[in-house]
Motif scaffolding. Structure first.
Motif, mmCIF file in Angstrom:
data_model
loop_
_atom_site.group_PDB
_atom_site.id
_atom_site.type_symbol
_atom_site.label_atom_id
_atom_site.label_comp_id
_atom_site.label_asym_id
_atom_site.label_seq_id
_atom_site.Cartn_x
_atom_site.Cartn_y
_atom_site.Cartn_z
ATOM 1 N N ALA A 171 0.829 -1.195 0.000
ATOM 2 C CA ALA A 171 0.000 0.000 0.000
ATOM 3 C C ALA A 171 0.873 1.259 0.000
ATOM 4 N N ASN A 172 0.391 2.276 -0.742
ATOM 5 C CA ASN A 172 1.035 3.584 -0.751
ATOM 6 C C ASN A 172 2.505 3.518 -1.136
ATOM 7 N N VAL A 173 2.840 2.640 -2.074
ATOM 8 C CA VAL A 173 4.207 2.528 -2.557
ATOM 9 C C VAL A 173 4.242 2.943 -4.016
ATOM 10 N N THR A 174 5.111 3.885 -4.344
ATOM 11 C CA THR A 174 5.252 4.325 -5.719
ATOM 12 C C THR A 174 6.203 3.404 -6.457
ATOM 13 N N TYR A 175 5.783 2.916 -7.593
ATOM 14 C CA TYR A 175 6.611 2.000 -8.370
ATOM 15 C C TYR A 175 7.527 2.787 -9.291
ATOM 16 N N ASN A 176 8.815 2.715 -9.046
ATOM 17 C CA ASN A 176 9.806 3.377 -9.877
ATOM 18 C C ASN A 176 10.705 2.307 -10.488
ATOM 19 N N PRO A 177 10.336 1.802 -11.649
ATOM 20 C CA PRO A 177 11.124 0.719 -12.237
ATOM 21 C C PRO A 177 12.483 1.214 -12.688
ATOM 22 N N PRO A 178 13.469 0.338 -12.710
ATOM 23 C CA PRO A 178 14.773 0.713 -13.236
ATOM 24 C C PRO A 178 14.681 1.047 -14.720
ATOM 25 N N ASP A 179 15.621 1.819 -15.201
ATOM 26 C CA ASP A 179 15.730 2.100 -16.620
ATOM 27 C C ASP A 179 16.245 0.846 -17.309
ATOM 28 N N GLN A 180 15.373 0.180 -18.074
ATOM 29 C CA GLN A 180 15.730 -1.114 -18.661
ATOM 30 C C GLN A 180 16.712 -0.984 -19.826
ATOM 31 N N THR A 181 16.975 0.231 -20.262
ATOM 32 C CA THR A 181 17.924 0.399 -21.368
ATOM 33 C C THR A 181 19.369 0.409 -20.886
ATOM 34 N N LYS A 182 19.589 0.568 -19.587
ATOM 35 C CA LYS A 182 20.944 0.637 -19.058
ATOM 36 C C LYS A 182 21.564 -0.754 -18.957
ATOM 37 N N ARG A 183 22.872 -0.800 -18.991
ATOM 38 C CA ARG A 183 23.616 -2.057 -18.883
ATOM 39 C C ARG A 183 24.666 -1.933 -17.793
ATOM 40 N N GLU A 184 24.285 -1.304 -16.692
ATOM 41 C CA GLU A 184 25.215 -0.983 -15.621
ATOM 42 C C GLU A 184 25.458 -2.174 -14.697
ATOM 43 N N TRP A 185 26.526 -2.079 -13.909
ATOM 44 C CA TRP A 185 26.686 -3.000 -12.788
ATOM 45 C C TRP A 185 25.763 -2.484 -11.697
ATOM 46 N N PRO A 186 24.701 -3.230 -11.312
ATOM 47 C CA PRO A 186 23.717 -2.701 -10.367
ATOM 48 C C PRO A 186 24.368 -2.273 -9.050
ATOM 49 N N THR A 187 24.102 -1.038 -8.671
ATOM 50 C CA THR A 187 24.675 -0.457 -7.461
ATOM 51 C C THR A 187 23.571 0.155 -6.617
ATOM 52 N N GLU A 188 23.629 -0.058 -5.333
ATOM 53 C CA GLU A 188 22.606 0.435 -4.415
ATOM 54 C C GLU A 188 22.372 1.932 -4.599
ATOM 55 N N ASN A 189 21.093 2.293 -4.595
ATOM 56 C CA ASN A 189 20.640 3.681 -4.699
ATOM 57 C C ASN A 189 20.852 4.282 -6.088
ATOM 58 N N GLU A 190 21.246 3.463 -7.058
ATOM 59 C CA GLU A 190 21.351 3.942 -8.425
ATOM 60 C C GLU A 190 20.401 3.153 -9.320
ATOM 61 N N ASN A 191 19.727 3.840 -10.215
ATOM 62 C CA ASN A 191 18.787 3.210 -11.147
ATOM 63 C C ASN A 191 17.707 2.426 -10.420
ATOM 64 N N ASN A 192 17.288 2.933 -9.263
ATOM 65 C CA ASN A 192 16.213 2.325 -8.463
ATOM 66 C C ASN A 192 16.523 0.892 -8.044
ATOM 67 N N VAL A 193 17.782 0.617 -7.765
ATOM 68 C CA VAL A 193 18.219 -0.703 -7.326
ATOM 69 C C VAL A 193 18.480 -0.683 -5.826
ATOM 70 N N ALA A 194 18.031 -1.744 -5.129
ATOM 71 C CA ALA A 194 18.108 -1.763 -3.669
ATOM 72 C C ALA A 194 19.470 -2.186 -3.144
ATOM 73 N N THR A 195 20.115 -3.146 -3.788
ATOM 74 C CA THR A 195 21.399 -3.634 -3.300
ATOM 75 C C THR A 195 22.403 -3.724 -4.439
ATOM 76 N N THR A 196 23.672 -3.671 -4.079
ATOM 77 C CA THR A 196 24.752 -3.740 -5.049
ATOM 78 C C THR A 196 25.050 -5.188 -5.411
ATOM 79 N N LEU A 197 25.230 -5.456 -6.683
ATOM 80 C CA LEU A 197 25.587 -6.795 -7.129
ATOM 81 C C LEU A 197 27.020 -7.095 -6.710
#
Length: 270
Positions: free
Chosen positions: A27-53
Motif C-alpha cells: 500500500a502507498n508505494v510508488t513503483y519506480n522501475p529501473p531504466d531497462q535500457t541501461k547495462r550498468e553493474w547494479p549499485t545500491e541507490n542507483e537506477n532504483n536498485v536496492a542492493t549492489t551486485l
C-alpha cells in the motif's frame, strides 16, 4: 534419456526475480522501475536498485556472454488482464550483460517486478547426445520469503536451468476469440518466456501483479516455454490455491509435516 533427447535440444535459461514478491500487496508505494535500457553493474541507490551486485569469484571478462546467449524482451501486455494499465508497466523487462564485465549477465536487478531470461544462441546449443558440464556463480539476492512477512519487503521467486525446443507459433498463441495465450505473438523459440513471479519465467501460469496499486491484478498467461525440461530453484512457496497453482504439489508434504503457515524454498524438476 531417449525421451529427453526427443523432447529437448538444448536451449538454456537462467531466470531470477530478486525484488518483491508478486503476491504481496504494498500500500502507498510508488513503483519506480529501473531504466531497462541501461547495462550498468547494479549499485545500491542507483537506477532504483536496492542492493549492489557483488563481484563474482572470477577474473573479469573471462568469457563474452553476449556472444553465447540471446536476451529476449519479456512482454506481458498482450495477456488478458484485470487491469491492463498495470500490466503495461511490466513491459520492457530484459536480462543483459554488464558493460564493465562481459562474464556477468544480470538476469534481474534487485528491484520490484523484474523478470528476465537468457537462452543459448544457435551456435551454442547443448547437444544432449554428448556429455556437457556447466559452471556458473549465481547470486539470488539477500532477501528471502521470510523477510516479506517480518520486514514487509521480501524476495522472490527463484531461478531455473531449462533445456527446451519451443516450437510455438503465432497461431498457437492467438486464440479463436482474439485473446493471447501468452504475453506477445513473439513468444516462441529463442524468444520464448513464461509467466512472471510464480511462473519463474518458464511456466504457463496465471500470475498476480499489483505494480502500483493496492489491489492485485490477475493476468492470464497459460502458454509459457514448451517442449522442455526444467530444474527450478524456487525461493518462494506459492500457496494461493485459488489463482496460482505452481506449488500445489508441495501442499501434502507441508501439511503432513505440520509446516502450515511456514515458507519453503524448494528444488523441483518439471
Amino acid at each position: 534419456m531417449k525421451l529427453i533427447m526427443k523432447l529437448v535440444t538444448g536451449l538454456m535459461i537462467l531466470f531470477v526475480v530478486l525484488g518483491s514478491s508478486p503476491l504481496e500487496v504494498f500500500a502507498n508505494v510508488t513503483y519506480n522501475p529501473p531504466d531497462q535500457t541501461k547495462r550498468e553493474w547494479p549499485t545500491e541507490n542507483e537506477n532504483n536498485v536496492a542492493t549492489t551486485l557483488p563481484e563474482p569469484p572470477a577474473i573479469a571478462n573471462t568469457v563474452n556472454m553476449l556472444d553465447m546467449f540471446n536476451y529476449p524482451e519479456l512482454i506481458y501486455t498482450g495477456s488478458v488482464s484485470q487491469d491492463p494499465d498495470q500490466t503495461a508497466k511490466l513491459a520492457n523487462n530484459r536480462s543483459y550483460v554488464t558493460e564493465t564485465d562481459s562474464s556477468v549477465a544480470v538476469i534481474t536487478r534487485d528491484a520490484r517486478w523484474q523478470s528476465g531470461v537468457m537462452w543459448s544462441n544457435q551456435q551454442n546449443k547443448i547437444k544432449l547426445s554428448e556429455p556437457f558440464h556447466m559452471v556458473a556463480y549465481v547470486y539470488l539476492g539477500e532477501r528471502t520469503q521470510f523477510d516479506r512477512n517480518f520486514y514487509g519487503l521480501g524476495g522472490a521467486d527463484g531461478i531455473t536451468f531449462t533445456m527446451h525446443n519451443d516450437k510455438k507459433t503465432a497461431a498457437d498463441i492467438q486464440t479463436v476469440d482474439g485473446k493471447l495465450a501468452s504475453g506477445s505473438l513473439g513468444n516462441t523459440g529463442m524468444n520464448a518466456y513464461g509467466a512472471l513471479g510464480n511462473g519463474l519465467g518458464v511456466y504457463g501460469s496465471n500470475f498476480s501483479a499489483n505494480v502500483s496499486s493496492n489491489n492485485n491484478n490477475m493476468v492470464d498467461f497459460w502458454r509459457g516455454v514448451e517442449n522442455g525440461i526444467t530444474l527450478e530453484f524456487d525461493t518462494f512457496y506459492n500457496d494461493n490455491t485459488t489463482t496460482q497453482h505452481s506449488d500445489n504439489d508441495l501442499t501434502s508434504i507441508i501439511v503432513k509435516e505440520d509446516h502450515v503457515n511456514t515458507q519453503h524454498g524448494h528444488i523441483a524438476i518439471n
